[in-house]
Design a protein around this motif. Structure first.
Motif: not given
Length: 517
Positions: A473, A468-469, A465, A397
Motif C-alpha cells: 500500500a 506485506q499489506e 501479513e 507486490y
C-alpha cells in the motif's frame, strides 16, 4: 587370576612406575634463549620441527637432545655431528617440545621492524616464492619482512593487512576486531620490493602497475592453513594492497558460535526453517554477513537437502554444499550462475550478494517457486532491505510476497573481561533505561586495547501479513517499523543497549557501530 597374569600385571605396573619416575626426575626444559645459543646462526629450525627434536644442553661433552621417541636418534646424531658433539637422547613430552620449537621460531624469526632496516637494495625477487611462512631458512630481507608481517598479524588475531603508500612513507596497518591499527612505517624506497614480493606470492602480473589486480596466497603457520585474499589498486603514490586473512582452522562458525540471545536465536531458527522465501542479511562490509550465512548453511546441510551457492569469492569450503565461484571473465556472473543452478533442482540457494536487477529478479522468482533463498544486501537497517529491492526494480507486490525476513547485523568489539571497569551510563543511554555500563582499560590479556574479540548484534525483521499489506500500500519504513514492534521487533540500538548492560561491549563501541537510535 593366574600366576602368569599376575606377574604380567606387576611387570606392567613396574614399567609405568619407572617411566613416571623417570619423567619426574628429568630436569626442567631450558629457556629458549639458552637453546638458541647452542645453534649456529646459519642453522635453520625447520629440521628440528620436522624431526621433532630439540638440543637441550651439553653435559660433560655430550649433547643432550630432547625427542618424542627413540626413532629420532639418527636425526639427533646428524645434529650432534653438525655441532661437533656425541649425542644422548632424552624422551620428552611432544607438546612441550612443540611449544619450545615455536618459541625458538619467535626468537629466531627476524621481527618485521628489524627486517625493514635491511630491505634497501632488494630488487631481484621475481623468482622467489614461499609456502611455509614459519620457516626461517631464507635470508632475503624482503621475504623475512613479508613473512614477519603474516606471522605478526596472525598472532594479533588481525583479519586484514593494509599496505598503503604515501608521499614519504609506506604505512602498514592491521585490522584487529574490526578497527585498523598502525603497525609499521617504512621508508618510501621500500615500497617497490615489498609490493613486488606480495604480487609474486599472489601470482599477479608483476609488470602491471596501472590496473587493479586480485590474487590469492596459500600459506601455512605450523599446523595452521591460512588463505590470503589479496586486492591491489593503483593510487597516486603507488599500488595499495589489502590482504584478507582467512584462517581455515578458525574461520567457520556455527549458529551457536554467533552469540545470539535466546530470543534472537529462536527467531533465526524459525526463519531459516521456512520451506521457501527469501532472507536477506544487510550491513556494511566486514559486519559478518558471510559468516552468518555460512553458519546457517552448516545448520541446514543434510543429506536429503540440495544446497547450491554462488559466491564471489568462495571463502570457505562447506561439506555437503555445492559452491560456485563467480568468474566474470568466463561469463559466470551471479545472474548466469543462478539461471543454471535453478535447473539443478536445489532446495536452498545462497547468493553471495544482490548486486543488480537481474540477480535480484531471478532470486525473487526462485523464492516464489519453492526455494529458500539466502543473500546479502548493502543497507543500513533490516527494514530498508525490502525497500532497496524495489529501488532495484522489483515490483513491490513481488518483494513483499517473497520476503520472509531480513537481518541487519553489526560486530562490536567485546570488552576484555579481565580489565573492564564499571562506569556510570551516559546520560542519553540512561534515559533509555540503561542502568550500568563498562569501559575498556587495557591489560596483558588484550594487548592493552581493552577489547578482545567481537560480539554480534542482530536486528531481525520478520515480514508478516500486516507488513506485506502495508508495504504494498506504499507505507514508509517508519510505519513498517511500528507494525513490526507489535510483534516484538527491536532495533540494533536497543539490542546493543542490552549488550552494554551485560558488560559485553562499551557505550562508545555501540555508538561507533550502530549510531544513535
Amino acid at each position: 587370576m593366574t600366576e602368569q597374569e599376575n606377574q604380567t600385571q606387576i611387570n606392567s605396573q613396574t614399567s609405568q612406575d619407572s617411566q613416571a619416575s623417570q619423567a619426574s626426575s628429568l630436569p626442567p626444559l631450558p629457556d629458549a634463549k639458552e637453546i638458541s645459543s647452542l645453534l649456529p646462526s646459519g642453522m635453520g629450525l625447520d629440521i628440528l620441527r620436522q624431526s621433532r627434536i630439540v638440543p637441550l644442553r651439553i653435559e660433560e661433552g655430550v649433547l643432550i637432545v630432547g625427542a618424542v621417541s627413540f626413532d629420532a636418534l639418527s636425526k639427533a646424531q646428524m645434529l650432534g655431528a653438525a655441532l661437533g658433539f656425541p649425542v644422548d637422547l632424552e624422551i620428552r613430552d611432544e607438546k612441550e617440545l612443540g611449544d619450545l620449537i615455536h618459541t625458538l621460531y619467535d626468537l629466531r624469526s627476524v621481527a618485521a621492524d628489524e627486517a625493514a632496516k635491511n630491505i634497501e637494495g632488494i630488487d631481484d625477487i621475481d623468482d622467489l616464492s614461499r609456502e611455509d611462512i614459519l620457516s626461517d631458512s631464507v635470508d632475503v630481507p624482503v621475504i623475512r619482512l613479508v613473512n614477519g608481517l603474516f606471522v605478526d598479524a596472525l598472532k594479533q588475531r588481525a583479519t586484514d593487512i593494509h599496505v598503503e603508500p604515501y608521499e614519504d612513507e609506506v604505512l602498514i596497518r592491521f585490522r584487529i576486531d574490526g578497527v585498523l591499527h598502525d603497525r609499521l612505517r617504512l621508508p618510501r624506497s621500500n615500497q617497490a620490493p615489498l609490493t613486488s614480493r606480495i604480487k609474486v606470492m599472489s601470482r599477479m602480473d608483476i609488470a602491471e602497475h596501472m590496473a587493479p589486480q586480485d590474487g590469492r596466497i596459500g600459506i601455512t603457520l605450523g599446523d595452521r592453513a591460512v588463505d590470503v585474499r589479496v586486492g591491489l589498486v593503483p593510487t597516486q603514490y603507488g599500488e595499495r594492497i589489502a590482504m584478507r586473512l582467512l584462517d581455515k582452522g578458525h574461520g567457520l562458525m556455527t549458529l551457536e558460535d554467533l552469540g545470539m540471545e535466546e530470543r534472537e536465536r529462536s527467531i533465526m531458527d524459525e526463519l531459516i526453517h521456512r520451506p521457501h522465501g527469501m532472507i536477506l542479511f544487510t550491513g556494511p562490509t566486514g559486519s559478518g554477513k558471510s559468516t552468518s550465512l555460512y553458519a546457517i548453511l552448516q545448520a541446514l546441510a543434510r543429506p536429503e537437502v540440495n544446497i547450491i551457492t554462488v559466491e564471489d569469492p568462495v571463502e570457505y569450503a562447506l561439506p555437503g554444499v555445492a559452491q560456485i565461484q563467480v568468474n566474470e571473465k568466463a561469463g559466470v556472473t551471479f545472474a548466469a550462475a543462478l539461471r543454471s543452478i535453478l535447473r539443478q533442482d536445489p532446495d536452498i540457494v545462497m547468493i553471495g550478494e544482490m548486486r543488480d536487477f537481474e540477480t535480484a529478479h531471478i532470486g525473487v522468482q526462485a523464492s516464489l517457486t519453492g526455494h529458500l533463498v539466502l543473500s546479502t544486501l548493502h543497507t543500513n537497517d533490516s527494514i530498508s532491505a525490502i525497500v532497496r529491492l524495489v529501488d532495484m526494480g522489483i515490483e513491490p507486490y513481488l518483494a513483499a510476497s517473497c520476503m520472509i525476513g531480513t537481518v541487519a547485523q553489526r560486530l562490536a568489539r567485546r570488552l576484555c573481561p579481565y580489565c573492564r571497569r564499571e562506569i556510570n551510563p551516559p546520560a542519553v543511554m540512561a534515559k533509555q533505561g540503561l542502568t550500568r555500563a563498562f569501559e575498556p582499560v587495557g591489560c596483558s590479556h588484550c594487548h592493552n586495547n581493552g577489547y578482545r574479540g567481537r560480539v554480534g548484534l542482530y536486528e531481525q525483521f520478520v515480514v508478516n501479513e500486516a507488513i506485506q499489506e502495508a508495504f504494498v500500500a506504499g507505507a514508509p519504513a517508519s510505519k513498517l517499523r511500528d507494525i513490526a514492534r507489535e510483534s516484538g521487533f527491536k532495533t540494533l540500538w536497543e539490542i546493543g543497549l542490552s549488550a552494554v548492560q551485560s558488560g559485553l561491549t562499551s557505550p562508545d563501541e555501540l555508538a561507533r557501530v550502530a549510531g544513535e537510535d
